[in-house]
Design a protein around this motif. Structure first.
Motif, PDB file in Angstrom:
ATOM      1  N   TYR A   1       0.849  -1.185   0.000  1.00  0.00           N
ATOM      2  CA  TYR A   1       0.000   0.000   0.000  1.00  0.00           C
ATOM      3  C   TYR A   1       0.887   1.238   0.000  1.00  0.00           C
ATOM      4  O   TYR A   1       1.800   1.357   0.832  1.00  0.00           O
ATOM      5  CB  TYR A   1      -0.907   0.005   1.235  1.00  0.00           C
TER       6      TYR A   1
ATOM      7  N   LYS B   1       0.941   5.761  -1.140  1.00  0.00           N
ATOM      8  CA  LYS B   1       0.156   6.943  -1.498  1.00  0.00           C
ATOM      9  C   LYS B   1       0.038   7.042  -3.016  1.00  0.00           C
ATOM     10  O   LYS B   1       0.960   6.672  -3.749  1.00  0.00           O
ATOM     11  CB  LYS B   1       0.820   8.221  -0.959  1.00  0.00           C
ATOM     12  N   ASN B   2      -1.058   7.579  -3.476  1.00  0.00           N
ATOM     13  CA  ASN B   2      -1.254   7.792  -4.902  1.00  0.00           C
ATOM     14  C   ASN B   2      -0.192   8.766  -5.429  1.00  0.00           C
ATOM     15  O   ASN B   2       0.033   9.822  -4.842  1.00  0.00           O
ATOM     16  CB  ASN B   2      -2.655   8.363  -5.165  1.00  0.00           C
TER      17      ASN B   2
ATOM     18  N   ARG C   1       6.594   3.107  -5.301  1.00  0.00           N
ATOM     19  CA  ARG C   1       6.154   2.119  -6.294  1.00  0.00           C
ATOM     20  C   ARG C   1       7.356   1.351  -6.852  1.00  0.00           C
ATOM     21  O   ARG C   1       7.301   0.131  -7.029  1.00  0.00           O
ATOM     22  CB  ARG C   1       5.378   2.810  -7.423  1.00  0.00           C
TER      23      ARG C   1
ATOM     24  N   SER D   1      -3.375   1.659  -3.870  1.00  0.00           N
ATOM     25  CA  SER D   1      -3.280   3.061  -3.468  1.00  0.00           C
ATOM     26  C   SER D   1      -4.091   3.298  -2.204  1.00  0.00           C
ATOM     27  O   SER D   1      -5.175   2.728  -2.029  1.00  0.00           O
ATOM     28  CB  SER D   1      -3.803   3.960  -4.584  1.00  0.00           C
TER      29      SER D   1
END
Length: 226
Positions: free
Chosen positions: A135, A137-138, A144, A167
């Motif tokens: 998980y 944050k966008n 990522r 996200s």
């Protein structure tokens, strides 16, 4: 005949562990590049909060602590110039037995770092559920990339299955959302799955997981600083 099979199996097992250990030594040899950065590793739950309870009665808080401490040690073996701090390094927590203050305290410690990793274990009523997920944050491209690197490393060890990167827009998580640094919550596996529960407590599996996490983080830190 049975004795021969047992002896061959034992030799194979010893050889595999020795080979894996030698590979780890090669991989975690200190890197000469000097980097001034800090990572905060958060062992999920702890103290008053056991977290998920495994099918064998094991506690999430105990396994996450072991994974967190091993990961921190491996990161510093790979690159001694990377500072590692922990939200907790034992089952004694420095905050009250209150969920809100618990989460706030973890974030306050995380704010001292440049990167944040929270290690957790999953549980589900469906005992067939397995695998790991991340998980972030966008829009957090650095996290990522770290997640992808960790997943690539785990794939080499044939560890479980990758359930993807989610996200926090869809799954809000305080310890990730309240930090303005690359932040990841990593659900390593399912304690409700009998096979995975046993694997997560295996010495060898833990080494593979911690190596995969450490290598992914260290490699990304070096890429960011180059």
């Amino acid at each position: 005949m049975k004795k021969s099979i047992i002896i061959v199996s034992l030799i194979f097992s010893i050889g595999f562990v020795a080979s894996f250990g030698y590979s780890l030594i090669q991989f975690i040899s200190p890197i000469q590049q000097e980097i001034s950065t800090t990572i905060c590793i958060d062992a999920g739950h702890g103290g008053y909060d056991s977290g998920a309870i495994g099918v064998d009665g094991s506690y999430e808080k105990d396994i996450t602590l072991e994974l967190a401490l091993q990961t921190g040690r491996m990161i510093q073996q790979m690159d001694p110039s990377i500072q590692v701090i922990y939200t907790r390094d034992s089952d004694l927590v420095s905050w009250p037995s209150n969920e809100s203050q618990d989460l706030e305290s973890r974030v306050q410690i995380g704010q001292q770092a440049n990167y944040f990793l929270s290690i957790h274990l999953n549980s589900n009523a469906d005992s067939n559920m397995s695998g790991y997920c991340f998980y972030i944050k966008n829009g957090d491209s650095t996290s990522r990339k770290i997640c992808q690197a960790i997943s690539d490393n785990l794939l080499k060890f044939h560890y479980s299955s990758n359930n993807g990167i989610e996200s926090t827009l869809n799954y809000p998580l305080y310890v990730v959302d309240q930090l303005n640094i690359p932040s990841i919550l990593f659900e390593v596996g399912y304690l409700s799955n009998e096979k995975e529960c046993l694997m997560l407590q295996s010495w060898l599996t833990q080494k593979k997981i911690c190596y995969s996490i450490s290598k992914g983080i260290v490699d990304q830190i070096h890429k960011q600083s180059s």
